[in-house]
Design a protein around this motif. Structure first.
Motif, PDB file in Angstrom:
ATOM      1  N   LEU A  30       8.368  -1.726  -9.587  1.00 37.77           N
ATOM      2  CA  LEU A  30       7.077  -1.588 -10.265  1.00 37.77           C
ATOM      3  C   LEU A  30       6.069  -0.830  -9.413  1.00 37.77           C
ATOM      4  N   GLU A  31       6.221  -0.838  -8.097  1.00 37.55           N
ATOM      5  CA  GLU A  31       5.374  -0.002  -7.238  1.00 37.55           C
ATOM      6  C   GLU A  31       5.669   1.474  -7.471  1.00 37.55           C
ATOM      7  N   VAL A  32       6.935   1.814  -7.705  1.00 35.28           N
ATOM      8  CA  VAL A  32       7.301   3.197  -8.041  1.00 35.28           C
ATOM      9  C   VAL A  32       6.645   3.586  -9.365  1.00 35.28           C
ATOM     10  N   GLU A  71      29.855  -6.332 -12.887  1.00 34.79           N
ATOM     11  CA  GLU A  71      29.244  -7.643 -12.652  1.00 34.79           C
ATOM     12  C   GLU A  71      28.610  -7.767 -11.267  1.00 34.79           C
ATOM     13  N   THR A  72      28.876  -6.827 -10.370  1.00 35.59           N
ATOM     14  CA  THR A  72      28.265  -6.834  -9.046  1.00 35.59           C
ATOM     15  C   THR A  72      26.882  -6.201  -9.147  1.00 35.59           C
ATOM     16  N   ILE A  73      25.863  -6.991  -8.867  1.00 34.16           N
ATOM     17  CA  ILE A  73      24.476  -6.522  -8.995  1.00 34.16           C
ATOM     18  C   ILE A  73      23.967  -6.121  -7.622  1.00 34.16           C
ATOM     19  N   LEU A  74      23.571  -4.859  -7.512  1.00 37.86           N
ATOM     20  CA  LEU A  74      23.131  -4.320  -6.231  1.00 37.86           C
ATOM     21  C   LEU A  74      21.763  -3.670  -6.337  1.00 37.86           C
ATOM     22  N   PHE A  75      21.006  -3.751  -5.263  1.00 38.22           N
ATOM     23  CA  PHE A  75      19.715  -3.078  -5.114  1.00 38.22           C
ATOM     24  C   PHE A  75      19.953  -1.831  -4.272  1.00 38.22           C
ATOM     25  N   HIS A  76      19.404  -0.702  -4.700  1.00 37.18           N
ATOM     26  CA  HIS A  76      19.581   0.579  -4.016  1.00 37.18           C
ATOM     27  C   HIS A  76      18.220   1.088  -3.535  1.00 37.18           C
ATOM     28  N   TRP A 118      16.084   8.653 -27.124  1.00 33.44           N
ATOM     29  CA  TRP A 118      14.692   8.221 -27.043  1.00 33.44           C
ATOM     30  C   TRP A 118      14.090   8.333 -25.644  1.00 33.44           C
ATOM     31  N   CYS A 119      14.826   8.926 -24.701  1.00 34.20           N
ATOM     32  CA  CYS A 119      14.263   9.117 -23.358  1.00 34.20           C
ATOM     33  C   CYS A 119      14.686  10.475 -22.814  1.00 34.20           C
ATOM     34  N   ASP A 120      13.982  10.895 -21.767  1.00 35.60           N
ATOM     35  CA  ASP A 120      14.310  12.167 -21.126  1.00 35.60           C
ATOM     36  C   ASP A 120      15.291  11.991 -19.976  1.00 35.60           C
ATOM     37  N   LYS A 121      15.139  10.867 -19.237  1.00 38.41           N
ATOM     38  CA  LYS A 121      15.957  10.647 -18.045  1.00 38.41           C
ATOM     39  C   LYS A 121      16.388   9.191 -17.940  1.00 38.41           C
ATOM     40  N   THR A 122      17.532   8.994 -17.274  1.00 42.07           N
ATOM     41  CA  THR A 122      18.033   7.638 -17.028  1.00 42.07           C
ATOM     42  C   THR A 122      18.409   7.456 -15.559  1.00 42.07           C
ATOM     43  N   GLU A 123      17.991   8.354 -14.711  1.00 40.58           N
ATOM     44  CA  GLU A 123      18.535   8.378 -13.357  1.00 40.58           C
ATOM     45  C   GLU A 123      17.810   7.506 -12.333  1.00 40.58           C
ATOM     46  N   LEU A 124      16.905   6.679 -12.736  1.00 42.09           N
ATOM     47  CA  LEU A 124      16.133   5.902 -11.765  1.00 42.09           C
ATOM     48  C   LEU A 124      16.795   4.588 -11.371  1.00 42.09           C
ATOM     49  N   ASN A 125      17.886   4.213 -11.926  1.00 44.49           N
ATOM     50  CA  ASN A 125      18.498   2.902 -11.739  1.00 44.49           C
ATOM     51  C   ASN A 125      18.517   2.448 -10.281  1.00 44.49           C
ATOM     52  N   ILE A 126      17.450   1.769  -9.880  1.00 43.68           N
ATOM     53  CA  ILE A 126      17.293   1.278  -8.513  1.00 43.68           C
ATOM     54  C   ILE A 126      18.131   0.012  -8.322  1.00 43.68           C
ATOM     55  N   ILE A 127      18.475  -0.632  -9.409  1.00 44.30           N
ATOM     56  CA  ILE A 127      19.398  -1.751  -9.420  1.00 44.30           C
ATOM     57  C   ILE A 127      20.539  -1.350 -10.340  1.00 44.30           C
ATOM     58  N   ASN A 165      12.658   6.507  -3.732  1.00 42.81           N
ATOM     59  CA  ASN A 165      11.939   7.769  -3.520  1.00 42.81           C
ATOM     60  C   ASN A 165      12.490   8.905  -4.366  1.00 42.81           C
ATOM     61  N   HIS A 166      13.238   8.587  -5.404  1.00 39.34           N
ATOM     62  CA  HIS A 166      13.817   9.607  -6.276  1.00 39.34           C
ATOM     63  C   HIS A 166      12.712  10.437  -6.934  1.00 39.34           C
ATOM     64  N   ARG A 167      12.865  11.756  -6.916  1.00 42.87           N
ATOM     65  CA  ARG A 167      11.887  12.644  -7.547  1.00 42.87           C
ATOM     66  C   ARG A 167      12.231  12.819  -9.021  1.00 42.87           C
TER      67      ARG A 167
END
Length: 174
Positions: free
Chosen positions: A89-91, A48-53, A7-16, A58-60
């Motif tokens: 959400l700014e992205v 279980e380790t939650i990280l912000f990346h 149901w989607c084209d891409k999953t590569e944005l995982n900023i978290i 700026n991923h294209r």
């Protein structure tokens, strides 16, 4: 990279990345299973380790597409900091030509004002059994495109008509 999720084209944005279990549906989490392979960024840490990346902000994304923006975390997780969500959400706001889908099992942690100003967002909840239909009720009156993911569907679910009519997109799986 083309997604294997139909149901989607891409999953590569995982900023978290990362999550913790909240309900029986988490036992079948594909993201958790993926991380157990211990490849790439998961080599030295658990799911279980939650990280912000912030480097991923700026991923294209290329041509207009449907992006599952949080396939490796729960956007409503209580450890997702408000400033992280604001940056994500700014992205989304800066890329109106893309459609962004977010899923959560914790909609009670989200604020409707963050989501209603984004016409290129679908906000979805996961409902795996009747016990979790309340997740849908949490966002039913929000002015945002809404989805419900019955994935994994672990038992019979009856959704009241008043909630069904608020849904724009249904995802059903086993």
């Amino acid at each position: 990279m083309k997604s294997k999720i139909g149901w989607c084209d891409k999953t590569e944005l995982n900023i978290i990345t990362g999550c913790t279990s909240v309900s029986p549906g988490c036992d079948n989490c594909y993201a958790r299973r993926f991380t157990e392979r211990k490849m790439g960024e998961w080599r030295d840490r658990g799911f279980e380790t939650i990280l912000f990346h912030p480097d991923r902000l700026n991923h294209r994304l290329g041509r207009p597409c449907v992006v599952f923006a949080n396939s490796m975390y729960d956007v409503g997780h209580p450890l997702v900091k408000p400033e992280w969500l604001k940056a994500i959400l700014e992205v989304v706001y800066a890329h109106p030509h893309h459609q962004f889908a977010f899923l959560t099992k914790r909609p009670e942690n989200l604020h409707r004002d963050d989501w209603e100003c984004l016409p290129n967002v679908t906000l979805g909840v996961s409902v795996e059994t009747q016990e979790y239909v309340h997740r849908l009720a949490t966002i039913a009156t929000w002015d945002v495109r809404k989805a419900v993911s019955f994935e994994p569907l672990l038992g019979p679910v009856r959704v009241p008509d008043r909630l069904l009519t608020s849904i724009d997109w249904f995802i059903i799986g086993v």
